[in-house]
Write an enzyme that holds these catalytic residues in place. Structure first.
Site, PDB file in Angstrom:
ATOM      1  N   TRP A 166       9.501  18.825 -15.733  1.00 13.63           N
ATOM      2  CA  TRP A 166       8.276  20.109 -14.800  1.00 13.63           C
ATOM      3  C   TRP A 166       8.013  19.503 -14.003  1.00 13.63           C
ATOM      4  O   TRP A 166       7.856  18.512 -13.558  1.00 13.63           O
ATOM      5  CB  TRP A 166       7.203  20.005 -15.701  1.00 13.63           C
ATOM      6  CG  TRP A 166       6.007  21.227 -15.749  1.00 13.63           C
ATOM      7  CD1 TRP A 166       6.486  22.122 -15.708  1.00 13.63           C
ATOM      8  CD2 TRP A 166       4.947  20.464 -15.248  1.00 13.63           C
ATOM      9  NE1 TRP A 166       5.532  22.680 -14.983  1.00 13.63           N
ATOM     10  CE2 TRP A 166       4.254  21.729 -14.970  1.00 13.63           C
ATOM     11  CE3 TRP A 166       3.824  19.331 -14.921  1.00 13.63           C
ATOM     12  CZ2 TRP A 166       2.824  22.177 -14.030  1.00 13.63           C
ATOM     13  CZ3 TRP A 166       2.624  19.075 -14.573  1.00 13.63           C
ATOM     14  CH2 TRP A 166       1.676  20.912 -14.520  1.00 13.63           C
ATOM     15  N   LYS A 182      -2.270  25.351 -23.930  1.00 11.09           N
ATOM     16  CA  LYS A 182      -1.917  26.159 -24.473  1.00 11.09           C
ATOM     17  C   LYS A 182      -2.226  26.168 -26.221  1.00 11.09           C
ATOM     18  O   LYS A 182      -2.323  27.184 -26.508  1.00 11.09           O
ATOM     19  CB  LYS A 182      -0.069  25.226 -24.904  1.00 11.09           C
ATOM     20  CG  LYS A 182       0.549  25.681 -23.868  1.00 11.09           C
ATOM     21  CD  LYS A 182      -0.018  24.760 -22.581  1.00 11.09           C
ATOM     22  CE  LYS A 182       0.976  24.717 -21.194  1.00 11.09           C
ATOM     23  NZ  LYS A 182       0.303  23.848 -20.098  1.00 11.09           N
TER      24      LYS A 182
END
Length: 394
Positions: free
Chosen positions: A127, A243
């Site tokens: 990431w 999420k």
């Protein structure tokens, strides 16, 4: 003074979002931004979260500060979710953070305070925020091989060869599940090999667990993290609730520190609270309170788990559909890795030129390294993407 500031590089994903918004084509498809979307392109509020918010609105009597490290009930609920029944309560320190990004940042700050000379080993690729935060903090980093671009799977041999060079006191940053950006995950055998190496070398893992529940299920997605916790005397876990609870804008995360003993836990807990104080004093509480309510109420938890399972299996169905479409169009199985990957992302293996061609010819927007967000698709747009991939010569 402010005129001496230097322009910072634009965030590529945010820039891509701007391009997408400006595109007038009605057929455009956004596969870039890393946010879950349902089949209509909407990011819904989960049923259990909505119910918890309603209850909180009816019962909350104050908005005063909570504890510097966050509420103990939130710590306990999240530690249980992540580490399961084997949770060593007397060895775990916890810190409520501003999202999963805040947990990563506070974890790295904690490492820097404990050992300024530590090298942080980071998967290649990873990431992008991992690298920018590490660079900003001035911490030493080294990459380790992770993704085999030919097989589109984990290069475990290359990973272990690179990590054989770690030194005592080093830290290995590893994705707990649903690797971002590749979608390729370690197997339990791989996790066991990593645990043995870390134990042998006297190094510590920092697990970034951003997608628990999005891959193979809540327990399966935490299995690697739990294996490390069972084998190693200390580790850090940075987890996000954005999420799996769908509360992106509430910025709810947690940093867990597994320590060798209770005395070290107390030391780590005090230091972590100090870090919050120096950064933003008190972490946001609204999202953390909702998460606590959902995880500790049997009815809310059952409904949350059911909806999360719908999200997970829906993404798996899209993966399988895309792999099948590509198998039919190409008369080959070279894209079957899409069905094997887990989470929101997969890396196609397209060149920047091919990604640009898909954007120009088909209004399909994905990151330049060909990371695509599976959750940006639906049953109708999967065939469009498959045709675009073939037309671009991927």
């Amino acid at each position: 003074m402010l005129n001496t500031l230097k322009p910072q590089p634009a965030d590529k994903i945010l820039a891509l979002m701007g391009q997408f918004r400006a595109d007038p084509r009605e057929t455009k498809i956004d596969l870039g931004v890393g946010v879950y979307k349902d089949a209509t392109g909407h990011t819904p509020v989960m049923r259990a979260v909505k119910d918890a918010e309603r209850r909180l609105w009816e019962t909350e009597t104050t908005k005063t500060y909570t504890a510097l490290a966050g509420e103990p009930a939130y710590h306990a609920a999240m530690a249980g979710l992540i580490l399961g029944d084997g949770l060593p309560v007397d060895r775990v320190a916890a810190l409520a953070t501003v999202g999963g990004t805040g947990a990563v940042r506070q974890g790295l700050e904690l490492i820097r305070m404990a050992n300024p000379d530590a090298t942080i080993w980071v998967s290649d690729p990873t990431w992008p925020n991992h690298l920018t935060i590490l660079s900003y903090l001035g911490m030493k980093t080294r990459p380790y091989r992770y993704f085999d671009t030919e097989t589109r799977s984990v290069d475990i041999a290359g990973m272990m060869a690179d990590l054989s060079q770690i030194q005592p006191g080093d830290v290995v940053l590893v994705h707990g599940c649903c690797h971002n950006p590749t979608g390729a995950n370690l197997t339990l055998t791989d996790w066991a090999a990593l645990a043995a190496l870390l134990e042998e070398k006297g190094a510590m893992p920092l697990v970034d667990l951003a997608y628990q529940g999005f891959g193979d299920g809540l327990d399966a997605d935490a299995a690697g993290t739990r294996l490390l916790a069972a084998r190693l005397p200390q580790m850090l876990i940075a987890a996000s609730c954005s999420k799996n609870f769908g509360i992106y804008r509430e910025r709810t995360g947690i940093l867990l520190a597994l320590t060798p003993d209770a005395a070290t836990r107390d030391l780590a807990q005090g230091t972590m609270a100090y870090l919050n104080r120096q950064n933003y004093s008190f972490a946001p509480d609204h999202g953390a309170r909702l998460v606590t309510m959902v995880l500790t109420d049997a009815g809310l938890r059952a409904d949350w788990e059911a909806e999360l399972e719908e999200v997970r299996t829906g993404m798996l169905a899209l993966r399988e559909q895309l792999a099948a479409e590509l198998r039919q169009l190409t008369n080959s199985d070279r894209f079957d890795f899409i069905a094997r990957h887990r989470g929101m992302f997969s890396r196609l293996g397209a060149t920047p030129g091919q990604v640009e061609k898909m954007r120009d010819d088909h209004a399909i927007y994905m990151v330049g390294d060909s990371r695509l967000n599976i959750a940006g698709l639906n049953a109708t747009t999967v065939p469009i993407l498959a045709r675009a991939i073939v037309d671009a010569g991927v």
